[in-house]
Scaffold this active site. Sequence first.
Site, PDB file in Angstrom:
ATOM      1  N   CYS A  70       0.880  -1.176   0.000  1.00 34.91           N
ATOM      2  CA  CYS A  70       0.000   0.000   0.000  1.00 34.91           C
ATOM      3  C   CYS A  70       0.916   1.225   0.000  1.00 34.91           C
ATOM      4  O   CYS A  70       2.078   1.140  -0.397  1.00 34.91           O
ATOM      5  CB  CYS A  70      -0.994  -0.033   1.168  1.00 34.91           C
ATOM      6  SG  CYS A  70      -0.266   0.034   2.819  1.00 34.91           S
TER       7      CYS A  70
HETATM    8  C1  RB5 Z   1      -3.680   5.493   0.836  1.00 31.63           C
HETATM    9  O1  RB5 Z   1      -5.014   5.210   0.921  1.00 31.63           O
HETATM   10  C2  RB5 Z   1      -2.956   4.990   2.066  1.00 31.63           C
HETATM   11  O2  RB5 Z   1      -3.606   5.402   3.204  1.00 31.63           O
HETATM   12  C3  RB5 Z   1      -2.837   3.479   2.079  1.00 31.63           C
HETATM   13  O3  RB5 Z   1      -2.288   3.026   0.878  1.00 31.63           O
HETATM   14  C4  RB5 Z   1      -1.950   2.923   3.159  1.00 31.63           C
HETATM   15  O4  RB5 Z   1      -0.726   3.590   3.192  1.00 31.63           O
HETATM   16  C5  RB5 Z   1      -2.545   2.784   4.484  1.00 31.63           C
HETATM   17  O5  RB5 Z   1      -1.922   2.298   5.416  1.00 31.63           O
END
Ligand code: RB5
Length: 152
Positions: A70
Site C-alpha cells: 500500500c
Molecule cells: C492510501 O489510501 C494509504 O492510506 C494506504 O495506501 C496505506 O498507506 C494505508 O496504510
Amino acid sequence: MGQRIVVGGDSAGYSYKEAIKKDLEADDRVEAVIDVGVIGSEDETYYPNVAIEAGEKITAGEADRALLICGTGLGVAISANKVKGVRAVTAHDIYSVQRSVLSNNAQVLCMGERVVGLELARTLVKEWVGLEFDPTSSSGPKVDAIDAYEGL
Ligand code: RB5
C-alpha cells in the site's frame, strides 16, 4: 515444491505490486502467483479488503505467503494481522526482512510504495522468497506462543 505467493495492495501500491508480480512470475522458486487486486490504479478497493483476502488464502492453505503493498505498508499489515494465524510485518530493510521469516515465521511481507525505492523493494522480495523458517530453532517456541494466544 515452489511457493504459492499472493500479491495484493491498494491503488497506492498498484505500480509496485505489478512490477514485483512480474519478478515473482519469472522466479523458478515460485510455483504460483495469486493476484488478489487491486486490478488497476483507479481501483479504489480499500486496503483492508485486499489484505484480509490475502491472509485468508494463507490460513485456508491456498497460498504459502503474501506480499502486500500500500502507500506505507502499514495498513495492509494491520489488516492482514486480523486474520487468525497470520503474521504480517512491514519491512523495508534487509535485516528486518530476513528476521521476519527466520525469527518470526511471518508469512506476509508488507511494503510501502511511498516509502521504499522500487529497486530496493524488488531486491528485498528476491531475498525474501529464499528464506525459510526453522521450527526447531530457538525461535520455534516463541512463534508457538503467538499461536497459543490465538488458540491455534
Ligand atoms: C492510501 O489510501 C494509504 O492510506 C494506504 O495506501 C496505506 O498507506 C494505508 O496504510
